[in-house]
Design a protein around this motif. Sequence first.
Motif, PDB file in Angstrom:
ATOM      1  N   VAL A 110       0.854  -1.184   0.000  1.00 46.89           N
ATOM      2  CA  VAL A 110       0.000   0.000   0.000  1.00 46.89           C
ATOM      3  C   VAL A 110       0.890   1.234   0.000  1.00 46.89           C
ATOM      4  CG1 VAL A 110      -1.780   1.270   1.250  1.00 46.89           C
ATOM      5  CG2 VAL A 110      -1.805  -1.235   1.239  1.00 46.89           C
ATOM      6  N   THR A 111       0.689   2.104  -0.982  1.00 43.49           N
ATOM      7  CA  THR A 111       1.495   3.322  -1.102  1.00 43.49           C
ATOM      8  C   THR A 111       1.047   4.384  -0.111  1.00 43.49           C
ATOM      9  OG1 THR A 111       1.672   2.850  -3.454  1.00 43.49           O
ATOM     10  CG2 THR A 111       2.379   5.012  -2.736  1.00 43.49           C
ATOM     11  N   GLU A 112      -0.270   4.596  -0.017  1.00 35.74           N
ATOM     12  CA  GLU A 112      -0.815   5.633   0.868  1.00 35.74           C
ATOM     13  C   GLU A 112      -2.088   5.136   1.532  1.00 35.74           C
ATOM     14  OE1 GLU A 112      -1.778   9.485  -0.785  1.00 35.74           O
ATOM     15  OE2 GLU A 112      -0.030   9.397  -2.110  1.00 35.74           O
ATOM     16  N   VAL A 113      -2.274   5.553   2.775  1.00 35.11           N
ATOM     17  CA  VAL A 113      -3.556   5.388   3.464  1.00 35.11           C
ATOM     18  C   VAL A 113      -3.927   6.765   3.993  1.00 35.11           C
ATOM     19  CG1 VAL A 113      -4.819   4.296   5.336  1.00 35.11           C
ATOM     20  CG2 VAL A 113      -3.063   3.003   4.127  1.00 35.11           C
ATOM     21  N   ASN A 114      -4.946   7.356   3.390  1.00 30.44           N
ATOM     22  CA  ASN A 114      -5.417   8.675   3.792  1.00 30.44           C
ATOM     23  C   ASN A 114      -6.635   8.512   4.694  1.00 30.44           C
ATOM     24  OD1 ASN A 114      -3.531  10.041   2.042  1.00 30.44           O
ATOM     25  ND2 ASN A 114      -4.812   9.356   0.360  1.00 30.44           N
ATOM     26  N   VAL A 115      -6.527   9.022   5.913  1.00 32.50           N
ATOM     27  CA  VAL A 115      -7.613   8.910   6.884  1.00 32.50           C
ATOM     28  C   VAL A 115      -8.329  10.251   6.962  1.00 32.50           C
ATOM     29  CG1 VAL A 115      -8.212   8.426   9.283  1.00 32.50           C
ATOM     30  CG2 VAL A 115      -6.330   7.185   8.199  1.00 32.50           C
ATOM     31  N   HIS A 116      -9.640  10.214   6.747  1.00 26.02           N
ATOM     32  CA  HIS A 116     -10.474  11.406   6.817  1.00 26.02           C
ATOM     33  C   HIS A 116     -11.410  11.249   8.018  1.00 26.02           C
ATOM     34  CE1 HIS A 116      -9.142  12.310   2.707  1.00 26.02           C
ATOM     35  NE2 HIS A 116      -9.336  11.021   2.478  1.00 26.02           N
ATOM     36  N   VAL A 117     -11.193  12.052   9.053  1.00 25.15           N
ATOM     37  CA  VAL A 117     -12.048  11.997  10.237  1.00 25.15           C
ATOM     38  C   VAL A 117     -13.251  12.883   9.958  1.00 25.15           C
ATOM     39  CG1 VAL A 117     -12.215  12.444  12.705  1.00 25.15           C
ATOM     40  CG2 VAL A 117     -10.075  11.563  11.745  1.00 25.15           C
ATOM     41  N   LYS A 118     -14.424  12.265   9.863  1.00 29.25           N
ATOM     42  CA  LYS A 118     -15.650  12.975   9.507  1.00 29.25           C
ATOM     43  C   LYS A 118     -16.363  13.561  10.715  1.00 29.25           C
ATOM     44  CE  LYS A 118     -15.670  12.279   5.083  1.00 29.25           C
ATOM     45  NZ  LYS A 118     -15.675  13.368   4.124  1.00 29.25           N
ATOM     46  N   GLY A 119     -16.018  13.094  11.917  1.00 31.00           N
ATOM     47  CA  GLY A 119     -16.677  13.614  13.098  1.00 31.00           C
ATOM     48  C   GLY A 119     -16.242  12.893  14.351  1.00 31.00           C
ATOM     49  N   ILE A 120     -16.716  13.410  15.472  1.00 30.09           N
ATOM     50  CA  ILE A 120     -16.456  12.834  16.783  1.00 30.09           C
ATOM     51  C   ILE A 120     -17.797  12.358  17.348  1.00 30.09           C
ATOM     52  CG2 ILE A 120     -15.638  13.314  19.128  1.00 30.09           C
ATOM     53  CD1 ILE A 120     -13.388  13.521  17.131  1.00 30.09           C
ATOM     54  N   ILE A 121     -17.813  11.156  17.872  1.00 34.05           N
ATOM     55  CA  ILE A 121     -19.039  10.596  18.444  1.00 34.05           C
ATOM     56  C   ILE A 121     -18.916  10.603  19.968  1.00 34.05           C
ATOM     57  CG2 ILE A 121     -20.531   8.571  18.598  1.00 34.05           C
ATOM     58  CD1 ILE A 121     -20.562   9.829  15.843  1.00 34.05           C
ATOM     59  N   ALA A 122     -19.835  11.302  20.620  1.00 31.26           N
ATOM     60  CA  ALA A 122     -19.841  11.368  22.084  1.00 31.26           C
ATOM     61  C   ALA A 122     -20.431  10.078  22.643  1.00 31.26           C
ATOM     62  CB  ALA A 122     -20.665  12.560  22.548  1.00 31.26           C
ATOM     63  N   PRO A 123     -19.962   9.681  23.816  1.00 35.01           N
ATOM     64  CA  PRO A 123     -20.530   8.461  24.415  1.00 35.01           C
ATOM     65  C   PRO A 123     -21.987   8.690  24.797  1.00 35.01           C
ATOM     66  CG  PRO A 123     -19.069   9.558  25.969  1.00 35.01           C
ATOM     67  CD  PRO A 123     -18.955  10.299  24.667  1.00 35.01           C
ATOM     68  N   GLN A 124     -22.782   7.659  24.622  1.00 28.94           N
ATOM     69  CA  GLN A 124     -24.194   7.775  24.972  1.00 28.94           C
ATOM     70  C   GLN A 124     -24.362   7.527  26.455  1.00 28.94           C
ATOM     71  OE1 GLN A 124     -27.039   5.933  22.594  1.00 28.94           O
ATOM     72  NE2 GLN A 124     -26.268   6.843  20.716  1.00 28.94           N
ATOM     73  N   GLU A 125     -25.110   8.411  27.091  1.00 26.61           N
ATOM     74  CA  GLU A 125     -25.354   8.278  28.512  1.00 26.61           C
ATOM     75  C   GLU A 125     -26.521   7.331  28.732  1.00 26.61           C
ATOM     76  OE1 GLU A 125     -25.885  12.060  30.337  1.00 26.61           O
ATOM     77  OE2 GLU A 125     -24.181  12.927  29.277  1.00 26.61           O
ATOM     78  N   ASP A 126     -26.390   6.506  29.751  1.00 27.63           N
ATOM     79  CA  ASP A 126     -27.493   5.623  30.108  1.00 27.63           C
ATOM     80  C   ASP A 126     -28.593   6.457  30.754  1.00 27.63           C
ATOM     81  OD1 ASP A 126     -26.140   3.413  29.221  1.00 27.63           O
ATOM     82  OD2 ASP A 126     -25.297   2.939  31.196  1.00 27.63           O
ATOM     83  N   GLN A 127     -29.779   6.315  30.234  1.00 29.99           N
ATOM     84  CA  GLN A 127     -30.898   7.052  30.799  1.00 29.99           C
ATOM     85  C   GLN A 127     -31.663   6.133  31.736  1.00 29.99           C
ATOM     86  OE1 GLN A 127     -33.272   8.658  27.689  1.00 29.99           O
ATOM     87  NE2 GLN A 127     -31.668  10.014  26.936  1.00 29.99           N
ATOM     88  N   GLN A 128     -31.839   6.624  32.943  1.00 26.90           N
ATOM     89  CA  GLN A 128     -32.582   5.858  33.938  1.00 26.90           C
ATOM     90  C   GLN A 128     -34.028   6.335  33.917  1.00 26.90           C
ATOM     91  OE1 GLN A 128     -31.254   3.375  35.591  1.00 26.90           O
ATOM     92  NE2 GLN A 128     -29.236   3.727  34.714  1.00 26.90           N
ATOM     93  N   VAL A 129     -34.936   5.431  33.638  1.00 22.07           N
ATOM     94  CA  VAL A 129     -36.351   5.764  33.594  1.00 22.07           C
ATOM     95  C   VAL A 129     -37.047   5.048  34.744  1.00 22.07           C
ATOM     96  CG1 VAL A 129     -38.474   5.624  32.243  1.00 22.07           C
ATOM     97  CG2 VAL A 129     -36.298   6.060  31.099  1.00 22.07           C
ATOM     98  N   ASP A 130     -37.723   5.834  35.542  1.00 22.94           N
ATOM     99  CA  ASP A 130     -38.506   5.279  36.640  1.00 22.94           C
ATOM    100  C   ASP A 130     -39.887   4.945  36.093  1.00 22.94           C
ATOM    101  OD1 ASP A 130     -39.719   4.576  38.973  1.00 22.94           O
ATOM    102  OD2 ASP A 130     -39.597   6.561  39.914  1.00 22.94           O
ATOM    103  N   PRO A 131     -40.284   3.671  36.083  1.00 25.92           N
ATOM    104  CA  PRO A 131     -41.589   3.311  35.519  1.00 25.92           C
ATOM    105  C   PRO A 131     -42.762   3.928  36.274  1.00 25.92           C
ATOM    106  CG  PRO A 131     -40.529   1.386  36.506  1.00 25.92           C
ATOM    107  CD  PRO A 131     -39.548   2.513  36.566  1.00 25.92           C
ATOM    108  N   ASP A 132     -42.546   4.308  37.540  1.00 28.16           N
ATOM    109  CA  ASP A 132     -43.615   4.933  38.315  1.00 28.16           C
ATOM    110  C   ASP A 132     -43.665   6.441  38.100  1.00 28.16           C
ATOM    111  OD1 ASP A 132     -44.355   2.472  39.401  1.00 28.16           O
ATOM    112  OD2 ASP A 132     -42.840   2.648  40.988  1.00 28.16           O
ATOM    113  N   ASN A 133     -42.631   6.995  37.473  1.00 29.43           N
ATOM    114  CA  ASN A 133     -42.556   8.436  37.287  1.00 29.43           C
ATOM    115  C   ASN A 133     -41.969   8.708  35.894  1.00 29.43           C
ATOM    116  OD1 ASN A 133     -42.504  11.160  37.648  1.00 29.43           O
ATOM    117  ND2 ASN A 133     -40.860  11.161  39.161  1.00 29.43           N
TER     118      ASN A 133
END
Length: 147
Positions: A110-133
């Motif tokens: 391989v002569t060249e490997v060009n890396v194009h970073v298209k964006g940054i992905i933030a970690p997804q936060e766990d959402q706590q849902v109270d079934p009673d509320n």
Amino acid sequence: MPEDSKIILNKDDQKLGTIQIAPRVLEIIAGYAASEVKGVSKMYGSFANSVGELLGRSDHRRGVKLVNDADDLIIDVDVYVEYGMSVPKVAGQIQERIKQQITLMTNLVVTEVNVHVKGIIAPQEDQQVDPDNLFGEDKDDGGSEEE
């Protein structure tokens, strides 16, 4: 690069015949190699790729473009990087991993490997849902207001 063009693997020794490989095979190898690097969140793809994935068809060529010009093998990779990772470090690891895997699996250089970073992905936060509320309303103890 047209899909029907092939890359000949054994240019020097063709006593038993030629070995040809389709460019899409190299793109799949590069896609797997890039997606295995720590810090790569996902590969960048077109709308058609996204729809295909929703329908259960994974395309490991997603985000990879190959150019075979004479003796030059150039690979372009489009990725999303996980938030908090060093972008130059991840990109360098992608370059090394792709070069290593292509050489290991096909004996092509391989002569060249060009890396194009298209964006940054933030970690997804766990959402706590109270079934009673479900709507996050405050609960009253007595139910009556004092004035």
